[in-house]
Motif scaffolding. Sequence first.
Motif, PDB file in Angstrom:
ATOM      1  N   CYS A 186       0.757  -1.227   0.005  1.00 19.76           N
ATOM      2  CA  CYS A 186      -0.083   0.096  -0.126  1.00 19.76           C
ATOM      3  C   CYS A 186       0.816   1.263   0.139  1.00 19.76           C
ATOM      4  CB  CYS A 186      -1.021  -0.045   1.384  1.00 19.76           C
ATOM      5  SG  CYS A 186      -1.860   1.435   1.598  1.00 19.76           S
ATOM      6  N   ALA A 187       0.628   2.132  -1.019  1.00 16.80           N
ATOM      7  CA  ALA A 187       1.103   3.698  -0.803  1.00 16.80           C
ATOM      8  C   ALA A 187       0.402   4.665  -0.504  1.00 16.80           C
ATOM      9  CB  ALA A 187       1.869   3.861  -2.104  1.00 16.80           C
ATOM     10  N   LEU A 188       0.404   5.092   0.559  1.00 16.50           N
ATOM     11  CA  LEU A 188      -0.430   6.313   1.007  1.00 16.50           C
ATOM     12  C   LEU A 188       0.242   7.729   0.679  1.00 16.50           C
ATOM     13  CD1 LEU A 188      -2.774   7.733   2.569  1.00 16.50           C
ATOM     14  CD2 LEU A 188      -1.552   7.008   4.943  1.00 16.50           C
ATOM     15  N   TYR A 189      -0.551   8.461   0.120  1.00 15.09           N
ATOM     16  CA  TYR A 189      -0.172   9.710  -0.221  1.00 15.09           C
ATOM     17  C   TYR A 189      -1.007  10.754   0.691  1.00 15.09           C
ATOM     18  CZ  TYR A 189       0.802  14.597  -2.032  1.00 15.09           C
ATOM     19  OH  TYR A 189       1.097  15.872  -2.117  1.00 15.09           O
ATOM     20  N   GLN A 190      -0.169  11.648   1.474  1.00 19.10           N
ATOM     21  CA  GLN A 190      -0.715  12.663   2.263  1.00 19.10           C
ATOM     22  C   GLN A 190      -0.481  13.901   1.946  1.00 19.10           C
ATOM     23  OE1 GLN A 190      -0.461  10.979   6.224  1.00 19.10           O
ATOM     24  NE2 GLN A 190      -1.444  12.824   7.178  1.00 19.10           N
ATOM     25  N   ARG A 191      -1.308  14.937   1.580  1.00 17.25           N
ATOM     26  CA  ARG A 191      -1.016  16.010   1.068  1.00 17.25           C
ATOM     27  C   ARG A 191      -0.511  16.990   2.176  1.00 17.25           C
ATOM     28  NH1 ARG A 191      -4.290  20.211   3.035  1.00 17.25           N
ATOM     29  NH2 ARG A 191      -6.166  19.086   3.823  1.00 17.25           N
ATOM     30  N   SER A 192      -1.064  16.869   3.495  1.00 13.43           N
ATOM     31  CA  SER A 192      -0.625  17.562   4.672  1.00 13.43           C
ATOM     32  C   SER A 192      -0.590  16.518   5.705  1.00 13.43           C
ATOM     33  CB  SER A 192      -1.684  18.819   4.753  1.00 13.43           C
ATOM     34  OG  SER A 192      -1.753  19.438   6.040  1.00 13.43           O
ATOM     35  N   CYS A 193       0.511  16.907   6.543  1.00 14.47           N
ATOM     36  CA  CYS A 193       0.675  15.636   7.704  1.00 14.47           C
ATOM     37  C   CYS A 193       1.307  16.561   8.742  1.00 14.47           C
ATOM     38  CB  CYS A 193       1.743  14.839   7.027  1.00 14.47           C
ATOM     39  SG  CYS A 193       2.014  13.629   8.370  1.00 14.47           S
ATOM     40  N   ASP A 194       0.316  16.464   9.906  1.00 14.58           N
ATOM     41  CA  ASP A 194       0.872  16.968  11.281  1.00 14.58           C
ATOM     42  C   ASP A 194       1.760  15.940  11.686  1.00 14.58           C
ATOM     43  OD1 ASP A 194       0.918  17.127  14.010  1.00 14.58           O
ATOM     44  OD2 ASP A 194      -0.908  17.744  14.203  1.00 14.58           O
ATOM     45  N   VAL A 195       3.254  15.696  11.786  1.00 15.31           N
ATOM     46  CA  VAL A 195       3.833  14.700  12.220  1.00 15.31           C
ATOM     47  C   VAL A 195       3.847  14.007  13.569  1.00 15.31           C
ATOM     48  CG1 VAL A 195       6.316  14.011  12.225  1.00 15.31           C
ATOM     49  CG2 VAL A 195       5.518  15.167  10.274  1.00 15.31           C
ATOM     50  N   ALA A 196       3.506  15.034  14.534  1.00 16.56           N
ATOM     51  CA  ALA A 196       3.698  14.872  15.914  1.00 16.56           C
ATOM     52  C   ALA A 196       2.250  13.981  16.136  1.00 16.56           C
ATOM     53  CB  ALA A 196       3.683  16.093  16.690  1.00 16.56           C
ATOM     54  N   LEU A 197       1.248  14.664  15.856  1.00 19.16           N
ATOM     55  CA  LEU A 197      -0.052  14.022  16.314  1.00 19.16           C
ATOM     56  C   LEU A 197      -0.715  13.277  15.190  1.00 19.16           C
ATOM     57  CD1 LEU A 197      -1.598  16.866  18.173  1.00 19.16           C
ATOM     58  CD2 LEU A 197      -0.259  15.093  19.113  1.00 19.16           C
ATOM     59  N   GLY A 198      -0.936  13.759  13.770  1.00 22.56           N
ATOM     60  CA  GLY A 198      -1.502  12.968  13.064  1.00 22.56           C
ATOM     61  C   GLY A 198      -1.136  11.540  12.316  1.00 22.56           C
ATOM     62  N   LEU A 199       0.270  11.805  11.902  1.00 20.68           N
ATOM     63  CA  LEU A 199       1.161  10.764  11.426  1.00 20.68           C
ATOM     64  C   LEU A 199       1.207   9.338  12.035  1.00 20.68           C
ATOM     65  CD1 LEU A 199       2.472   9.651   8.987  1.00 20.68           C
ATOM     66  CD2 LEU A 199       4.875  10.568  10.077  1.00 20.68           C
ATOM     67  N   PRO A 200       1.178   9.317  13.454  1.00 22.20           N
ATOM     68  CA  PRO A 200       1.160   8.096  14.166  1.00 22.20           C
ATOM     69  C   PRO A 200      -0.066   7.399  13.952  1.00 22.20           C
ATOM     70  CG  PRO A 200       2.124   9.580  15.484  1.00 22.20           C
ATOM     71  CD  PRO A 200       1.653  10.437  14.204  1.00 22.20           C
ATOM     72  N   PHE A 201      -1.345   8.109  13.958  1.00 22.93           N
ATOM     73  CA  PHE A 201      -2.682   7.574  13.653  1.00 22.93           C
ATOM     74  C   PHE A 201      -2.647   7.136  12.109  1.00 22.93           C
ATOM     75  CE2 PHE A 201      -4.160   8.948  17.641  1.00 22.93           C
ATOM     76  CZ  PHE A 201      -5.391   8.694  17.955  1.00 22.93           C
ATOM     77  N   ASN A 202      -2.019   7.966  11.305  1.00 21.40           N
ATOM     78  CA  ASN A 202      -2.240   7.558   9.866  1.00 21.40           C
ATOM     79  C   ASN A 202      -1.687   6.245   9.501  1.00 21.40           C
ATOM     80  OD1 ASN A 202      -1.843  11.177   9.210  1.00 21.40           O
ATOM     81  ND2 ASN A 202      -3.782  10.201   9.310  1.00 21.40           N
ATOM     82  N   LEU A 203      -0.323   6.187  10.229  1.00 14.57           N
ATOM     83  CA  LEU A 203       0.386   4.914   9.969  1.00 14.57           C
ATOM     84  C   LEU A 203      -0.464   3.494  10.282  1.00 14.57           C
ATOM     85  CD1 LEU A 203       3.863   5.911  10.738  1.00 14.57           C
ATOM     86  CD2 LEU A 203       2.979   5.609   8.595  1.00 14.57           C
ATOM     87  N   VAL A 204      -1.040   3.742  11.680  1.00 17.89           N
ATOM     88  CA  VAL A 204      -2.056   2.567  12.160  1.00 17.89           C
ATOM     89  C   VAL A 204      -3.100   2.498  11.273  1.00 17.89           C
ATOM     90  CG1 VAL A 204      -3.281   1.936  13.997  1.00 17.89           C
ATOM     91  CG2 VAL A 204      -1.054   2.950  14.422  1.00 17.89           C
ATOM     92  N   GLY A 205      -3.776   3.413  11.015  1.00 21.68           N
ATOM     93  CA  GLY A 205      -4.904   3.253  10.070  1.00 21.68           C
ATOM     94  C   GLY A 205      -4.703   2.568   8.659  1.00 21.68           C
ATOM     95  N   ALA A 206      -3.682   2.923   8.076  1.00 18.91           N
ATOM     96  CA  ALA A 206      -3.341   2.585   6.769  1.00 18.91           C
ATOM     97  C   ALA A 206      -2.835   1.032   7.038  1.00 18.91           C
ATOM     98  CB  ALA A 206      -2.096   3.123   5.990  1.00 18.91           C
ATOM     99  N   THR A 207      -2.330   0.492   7.876  1.00 15.54           N
ATOM    100  CA  THR A 207      -1.775  -0.631   8.069  1.00 15.54           C
ATOM    101  C   THR A 207      -2.907  -1.700   8.458  1.00 15.54           C
ATOM    102  OG1 THR A 207       0.256  -0.070   9.349  1.00 15.54           O
ATOM    103  CG2 THR A 207      -0.561  -2.317   9.664  1.00 15.54           C
ATOM    104  N   ILE A 208      -3.926  -1.199   9.225  1.00 18.39           N
ATOM    105  CA  ILE A 208      -5.325  -1.981   9.491  1.00 18.39           C
ATOM    106  C   ILE A 208      -6.124  -2.012   8.236  1.00 18.39           C
ATOM    107  CG2 ILE A 208      -7.507  -1.835  10.585  1.00 18.39           C
ATOM    108  CD1 ILE A 208      -6.151  -0.592  13.033  1.00 18.39           C
ATOM    109  N   LEU A 209      -6.295  -0.790   7.240  1.00 13.54           N
ATOM    110  CA  LEU A 209      -6.961  -0.963   6.102  1.00 13.54           C
ATOM    111  C   LEU A 209      -6.097  -1.937   5.155  1.00 13.54           C
ATOM    112  CD1 LEU A 209      -9.170  -0.104   4.088  1.00 13.54           C
ATOM    113  CD2 LEU A 209      -7.561   1.835   3.526  1.00 13.54           C
TER     114      LEU A 209
END
Length: 318
Positions: A215-238
Motif C-alpha cells: 500500500c502506498a499512502l499519499y498525504q497532502r498535509s501531515c501533522d507529524v507529531a499528532l496525525g502521522l502516528p494515527f495515519n500509519l496505524v489506520g493505513a496498516t489496518i486497512l
Amino acid sequence: MSAPARSRPDHPEWQYLDLMRHIWEHGDQRMDRTGVGTRSVFGAQLRFDLGADRIPLLTTKRVFWKAAAKEMLWFLTGNTNIRPLLQVGVTIWSDWPLAKYRQQTGDQMDQKDFEARIVEDEAFAAKWGDLGPVYGKQWVDWPTYESDGEGKFIAGPGINQVAGVVESLRTNPGSRRHIIEGWNVAELDRMALPPCHKTYQFHVAGEGDAARLNCALYQRSCDVALGLPFNLVGATILTRMIAQQVGYQPGELVWMGGDTHLYLNHAHLVEEQLSREPDGEPTFAILRKAEDIFSYRFEDFEVRDYAPQGVIRAPVAV
C-alpha cells in the motif's frame, strides 16, 4: 538537540524520529491556515514492512491505536457524523464541529458537554455533529450525476471505491488502478477538513501463496507529531483487512507526505520524543476473516507486545 544512543539502529521507528528531527532542525518556518505556525518540509517518505504481523505503532510515546482502528471502521461505513465515534469513546474529530458550533451560536460550550450532547441528543447531533462529505463518504459513496435529457443533471448511483478495489485486486491483480481517492474537488468546500490522507494505492507483488499486498499512502498535509502516528496505524489496518479479503500476504506500507510539518506549539512534544529511543516490536492480529471488507468489528483486532513509553500530549491545531 542531542540524539539518544541507538542500541537498535535498525528499528523501523528511527525513520519517523529522523523525519521529526529533520523537520524541527531544518524545516521552513511559516504561518499556516490555523495561525499557529509550522516548520515544514515538502516531500517525505517512510517505508514499513508489514510482514510477520508487524505494525508501525510508535513505542517512543503511547499511540491510542484503538481510536485509530475505530476511526478506520467508521470511514468504511461512509458515515460523516461524529456521533458514532463519540458513542465508542473516540473524540479525535470533535474539534471541528465544536468550533463551528461556537462560531455560529456564540455559545462557548465546553468540549465534554458538547460531546455529551451529541451522544444524548440525536437531533442536536444531526445539526451540529456532521463533518460534511469527508473521507468515508468519498470512499464508499462517491457522488455521480446523470443527465435527465432536458439539460439538467440528477444524482446517480454512488461509487463504492473500496468495494471496487477489493474486486479489482481479486480479478486483475496486475492493474495499476487499485486506488481509493478522497480528494473530490467539487465537494471540498462542504468538508469540515479536506482529506489529508487523500490517496491510497495498492500493488500486488509475487504470485500464488507468496503474493504480497503493498500500500502506498499519499498525504497532502501531515501533522507529524499528532496525525502521522494515527495515519500509519489506520493505513496498516486497512491494508491488512484488504489483504485478508483478497487472499494475499501483507507486504509493505509506503507513506509519502506533501507538506510535512510540525506545529510550533509542539516543541515540548518534539524535544521529549526525540530524547527517547525506540524499543519493542508490537504486532497486529486480525482474529477472524469477516464476510466482506465492511463487516469487520473492533473486536476482531488485537495488538500484542505493545509496551510504549509515556503519553506526550499536545494541542490539535484546528
